[in-house]
Design a protein around this motif. Sequence first.
Motif, mmCIF file in Angstrom:
data_model
loop_
_atom_site.group_PDB
_atom_site.id
_atom_site.type_symbol
_atom_site.label_atom_id
_atom_site.label_comp_id
_atom_site.label_asym_id
_atom_site.label_seq_id
_atom_site.Cartn_x
_atom_site.Cartn_y
_atom_site.Cartn_z
ATOM 1 N N LEU A 22 0.713 -1.571 0.055
ATOM 2 C CA LEU A 22 0.106 0.053 -0.089
ATOM 3 C C LEU A 22 1.194 1.141 -0.041
ATOM 4 C CD1 LEU A 22 -2.893 0.962 0.300
ATOM 5 C CD2 LEU A 22 -3.122 0.837 2.510
ATOM 6 N N GLU A 23 2.116 0.767 0.736
ATOM 7 C CA GLU A 23 2.828 2.453 0.340
ATOM 8 C C GLU A 23 2.961 2.350 -0.240
ATOM 9 O OE1 GLU A 23 5.552 4.850 2.122
ATOM 10 O OE2 GLU A 23 3.752 4.519 3.519
ATOM 11 N N LEU A 24 3.392 1.639 -1.309
ATOM 12 C CA LEU A 24 4.627 1.907 -2.817
ATOM 13 C C LEU A 24 3.813 2.168 -3.440
ATOM 14 C CD1 LEU A 24 6.453 0.351 -4.598
ATOM 15 C CD2 LEU A 24 5.731 -1.484 -4.462
ATOM 16 N N VAL A 25 2.388 2.056 -3.572
ATOM 17 C CA VAL A 25 1.550 1.624 -4.807
ATOM 18 C C VAL A 25 1.198 3.309 -3.930
ATOM 19 C CG1 VAL A 25 0.710 -0.337 -4.937
ATOM 20 C CG2 VAL A 25 -0.872 1.178 -3.269
ATOM 21 N N GLY A 26 1.027 4.051 -3.090
ATOM 22 C CA GLY A 26 0.802 5.681 -2.575
ATOM 23 C C GLY A 26 1.879 6.305 -3.461
ATOM 24 N N ALA A 27 3.004 5.637 -3.602
ATOM 25 C CA ALA A 27 4.221 6.614 -3.950
ATOM 26 C C ALA A 27 4.343 6.948 -5.195
ATOM 27 C CB ALA A 27 5.617 5.902 -3.132
ATOM 28 N N GLN A 28 3.474 5.618 -5.466
ATOM 29 C CA GLN A 28 3.508 5.894 -7.156
ATOM 30 C C GLN A 28 2.349 6.776 -8.240
ATOM 31 O OE1 GLN A 28 2.839 1.909 -8.474
ATOM 32 N NE2 GLN A 28 5.086 1.146 -8.279
ATOM 33 N N GLY A 29 1.278 7.503 -6.416
ATOM 34 C CA GLY A 29 0.410 7.956 -7.304
ATOM 35 C C GLY A 29 -1.006 7.437 -7.129
ATOM 36 N N GLU A 30 -0.886 6.613 -6.649
ATOM 37 C CA GLU A 30 -2.683 5.802 -6.299
ATOM 38 C C GLU A 30 -3.093 5.821 -4.862
ATOM 39 O OE1 GLU A 30 -3.229 1.505 -8.205
ATOM 40 O OE2 GLU A 30 -1.139 2.639 -9.530
ATOM 41 N N ALA A 31 -4.316 5.947 -4.671
ATOM 42 C CA ALA A 31 -4.942 6.476 -3.743
ATOM 43 C C ALA A 31 -5.761 5.065 -3.304
ATOM 44 C CB ALA A 31 -6.184 7.213 -3.367
ATOM 45 N N ARG A 32 -5.788 3.606 -3.917
ATOM 46 C CA ARG A 32 -6.040 3.184 -2.238
ATOM 47 C C ARG A 32 -5.623 1.608 -4.206
ATOM 48 N NH1 ARG A 32 -12.806 2.804 -3.659
ATOM 49 N NH2 ARG A 32 -13.495 2.905 -6.528
ATOM 50 N N LEU A 33 -5.495 0.883 -3.284
ATOM 51 C CA LEU A 33 -5.300 -1.186 -4.194
ATOM 52 C C LEU A 33 -6.287 -1.945 -3.635
ATOM 53 C CD1 LEU A 33 -2.955 -2.408 -4.934
ATOM 54 C CD2 LEU A 33 -2.441 -3.116 -2.378
ATOM 55 N N CYS A 34 -6.305 -2.022 -4.467
ATOM 56 C CA CYS A 34 -7.383 -4.133 -5.217
ATOM 57 C C CYS A 34 -7.145 -4.754 -4.654
ATOM 58 C CB CYS A 34 -8.032 -4.255 -6.323
ATOM 59 S SG CYS A 34 -9.009 -5.222 -6.421
ATOM 60 N N SER A 35 -8.066 -5.782 -2.983
ATOM 61 C CA SER A 35 -7.301 -6.829 -2.811
ATOM 62 C C SER A 35 -6.885 -7.917 -3.581
ATOM 63 C CB SER A 35 -8.378 -7.049 -1.494
ATOM 64 O OG SER A 35 -9.406 -7.540 -2.423
ATOM 65 N N LEU A 36 -7.964 -8.194 -4.870
ATOM 66 C CA LEU A 36 -7.402 -9.337 -5.774
ATOM 67 C C LEU A 36 -5.854 -8.858 -6.290
ATOM 68 C CD1 LEU A 36 -10.977 -9.825 -7.590
ATOM 69 C CD2 LEU A 36 -9.006 -11.676 -6.019
ATOM 70 N N GLU A 37 -5.799 -7.684 -6.385
ATOM 71 C CA GLU A 37 -4.402 -6.969 -7.626
ATOM 72 C C GLU A 37 -3.673 -7.064 -6.319
ATOM 73 O OE1 GLU A 37 -5.059 -3.573 -8.691
ATOM 74 O OE2 GLU A 37 -6.603 -3.638 -10.525
ATOM 75 N N ALA A 38 -3.406 -6.850 -5.161
ATOM 76 C CA ALA A 38 -2.415 -6.742 -4.279
ATOM 77 C C ALA A 38 -2.442 -8.640 -4.009
ATOM 78 C CB ALA A 38 -3.412 -6.574 -2.833
ATOM 79 N N ALA A 39 -3.145 -9.232 -3.628
ATOM 80 C CA ALA A 39 -2.636 -10.586 -3.619
ATOM 81 C C ALA A 39 -2.254 -11.750 -5.101
ATOM 82 C CB ALA A 39 -3.786 -11.655 -3.708
ATOM 83 N N ALA A 40 -2.746 -10.930 -6.069
ATOM 84 C CA ALA A 40 -1.292 -11.862 -7.403
ATOM 85 C C ALA A 40 0.327 -10.980 -7.475
ATOM 86 C CB ALA A 40 -2.545 -11.312 -9.025
ATOM 87 N N ALA A 41 0.045 -9.409 -7.208
ATOM 88 C CA ALA A 41 1.147 -8.792 -6.526
ATOM 89 C C ALA A 41 1.882 -10.077 -5.780
ATOM 90 C CB ALA A 41 0.640 -7.978 -6.777
ATOM 91 N N LEU A 42 1.800 -10.112 -4.742
ATOM 92 C CA LEU A 42 2.015 -10.478 -3.594
ATOM 93 C C LEU A 42 2.232 -11.930 -3.468
ATOM 94 C CD1 LEU A 42 0.719 -8.419 -0.870
ATOM 95 C CD2 LEU A 42 3.001 -8.775 -1.514
ATOM 96 N N GLY A 43 1.708 -12.747 -4.583
ATOM 97 C CA GLY A 43 1.996 -13.745 -4.925
ATOM 98 C C GLY A 43 1.066 -14.641 -3.772
ATOM 99 N N LEU A 44 -0.222 -14.076 -3.468
ATOM 100 C CA LEU A 44 -0.738 -14.892 -2.137
ATOM 101 C C LEU A 44 -2.622 -15.158 -1.938
ATOM 102 C CD1 LEU A 44 -0.225 -12.479 0.660
ATOM 103 C CD2 LEU A 44 1.103 -14.534 0.813
ATOM 104 N N ASP A 45 -2.631 -16.242 -1.088
ATOM 105 C CA ASP A 45 -3.889 -16.442 -1.985
ATOM 106 C C ASP A 45 -4.942 -15.556 -1.649
ATOM 107 O OD1 ASP A 45 -6.678 -17.917 -0.649
ATOM 108 O OD2 ASP A 45 -6.091 -18.784 -2.984
ATOM 109 N N HIS A 46 -6.309 -15.141 -2.302
ATOM 110 C CA HIS A 46 -6.954 -13.854 -1.706
ATOM 111 C C HIS A 46 -7.636 -14.054 -1.006
ATOM 112 C CE1 HIS A 46 -10.140 -11.218 -2.445
ATOM 113 N NE2 HIS A 46 -9.444 -10.619 -2.247
ATOM 114 N N GLN A 47 -7.743 -14.894 -0.220
ATOM 115 C CA GLN A 47 -8.794 -15.102 0.737
ATOM 116 C C GLN A 47 -7.616 -14.926 2.452
ATOM 117 O OE1 GLN A 47 -11.800 -16.138 1.774
ATOM 118 N NE2 GLN A 47 -12.097 -15.666 -0.228
ATOM 119 N N VAL A 48 -6.415 -15.494 1.845
ATOM 120 C CA VAL A 48 -5.239 -15.133 3.402
ATOM 121 C C VAL A 48 -5.164 -13.344 3.620
ATOM 122 C CG1 VAL A 48 -2.599 -15.706 3.702
ATOM 123 C CG2 VAL A 48 -3.609 -16.888 2.328
#
Length: 509
Positions: A22-48
Motif C-alpha cells: 500500500l505504501e508502494l502504490v501510494g508513492a506511485q500516486g494511487e490512493a487505493r489498492l484492490c485486494s485481488l490485485e494485491a494478492a496477485a502481486a504478493l503471490g498470496l491466496d486471496h483469502q489469506v
Amino acid sequence: MAPTVESAVGPGSAAELLLQRLELVGAQGEARLCSLEAAAALGLDHQVLVGAVKSLQSLGEVIEAEQCTSKKWELTPEGKEIVQEGSHEVRVFNSIPSEGLVQSELMKLPSGKVGFSKAMSNKWIQLDKTAEGGPRVFRAVETVQDSVREKLLQVEQGGGDKLEEKDKNELKKRKLLAEVTIKTYWISKGNAFSTTVTKQETDLTPEMIASGSWKDLKFKAYNFEALGIMPESGHLHPLLKVRSQFRQIFLEMGFTEMPTNNFIESSFWNFDALFQPQQHPARDQHDTFFLKDPAEAIDFPMDYLKRVKRVHSQGGYGSQGYRYEWKLEEARKNLLRTHTTSASARMLYQLAQQEKFTPAKYFSIDRVFRNETLDATHLAEFHQIEGVVADYGLTLGDLMGVLKEFFTKMGITQLRFKPAYNPYTEPSMEVFSYHQGLKKWVEVGNSGVFRPEMLLPMGLPDGVTVIAWGLSLERPTMIRLLCLIRNFSSKSQSRSKINLIVHLTSSLI
C-alpha cells in the motif's frame, strides 16, 4: 517464488506485506489498492489477504477497507476436464472407427451416454438399428469442431464476458460453467497508517499494573457490539426425564436401586430362579435373544441350583412342582435378559445369605430385550421399571397400598386391580387407571406376590413375603396418561390441546 507468510499480524506476515504494498502504490500516486490485485502481486491466496485486511481493521485506523462484490464465470471440475480432453460428444465421435461401433460398446465408454446424445443432436453420428450384431453407430460427417471446448477455454482465459448469453446458459445447464460471487476490498491508508505493525495487548495483567508497564503499551480496543459465545448446553431425552422422575419417586419412598448393568444373563437367573419352567413358551427363540458366544454360563451357587432343580422337578415347600426332567444345560444358556426381575432374584438371593434377615426395598429401571415384531408401539429393546419389597407378613393389601402411594406420586389416583397370572407370582394383579380423556380404564402395570417356590429355595426365612410390581418406561399409555392428567390439572390448558392428547392416546393404546 511466492513468499510463505501467515495471515496473522506480525513481522513478515501477510498484513505487513500488504502495508508495504500500500505504501508502494501510494508513492506511485494511487490512493487505493484492490485486494485481488494485491494478492496477485504478493503471490498470496486471496483469502489469506482478506484475513490480513480483517486483522488490520481490528487494530484501529491503520487502514480503511471498503468491501465490494462482483460476479464472474468459472469452470466446474467437469468443465476443466473438457478443456483438457475435449467435449464428450467430440470424444464419442473420435472413438467411432470407419466401420462403425456397436452401440452397446459405445455406451460403455466414459463419455458414452452424454456424448452419444449430444453427437446425435448435432447430427455428427447416425444409428443403424438393423445392423448385424445389434444397433451400430456410424460417423455422419468427416470432421467436427469442438465449439464447447473453445468456449470453455475462452472463459478460462478471462473472456467469459464476451460469450453470448445463450452460450453461457447452455454451458451452465450442462454444469460445465458456474457463476460465482467474489468479495473483494478496496484498501487505502488510515489515519494511523504505518508499514510496521506492533501487536496490541488484549489483557491487562497484574504484572503490568505492578510494574507500570501498561502506561507504555497499546491495548486492543474492545468491541462492545460483538456477540458473546453461547454457553454449551444440552437437554435430557424425554425418556430420561421420565426415568429421573420415577427414580426420584422410588428414592422418596425409601427404596434402594439394584445394580442392573448385566444385560447378558443366564437362563438360570432369568427363568429357573423365578420358578418358570424350562418348557415355558417365553423361553422359545421367538421371544428370547440367545447368545452364540459365550453360549453358556458356568458360575452358579451350586447348593441353590440344586434346590431350584428339586422344586422344579420334584416339588417341595408345600408345592408339587412342575414334575419334569430339569436340565442343567438349559439353565446354562446365555441370553439378553427379558426382564429386570432377574436382577431382583439375584438381590433377594444375596439378602437370604445374611446371617439375620432385615427387611429391604429395591427398585430398578433399565433395559430389557425381547424378540418382538416391530411396530408403532413395540421395539425389541425397552426399559422396565420394577419395585420389590421384602418383609415379614406382607399381604395383598400391603401391595395395593404401596401401589396406590407409588402411582399417586405420579399424579394417578384412580386405580383398579384385576386378577392375573404370572409364573412367579401368586396372587397376581394387573393395575388399571381411569383415563379421563378416553373415559375408560387402561392398564398401567403388573404386580404380584412372589411364590414360595421362588423364595424358599433362596434361603429366605419362612414367613417372609416379597411383593413386587413393574411397568414399561416407554409404554405409550402410561406416558400419554401422565401428560393428560397433568394437562387436566392445569387450568391454563386449552380444550384443543386436551383433545389432541386424547387423540394421540387413543391411537396408541
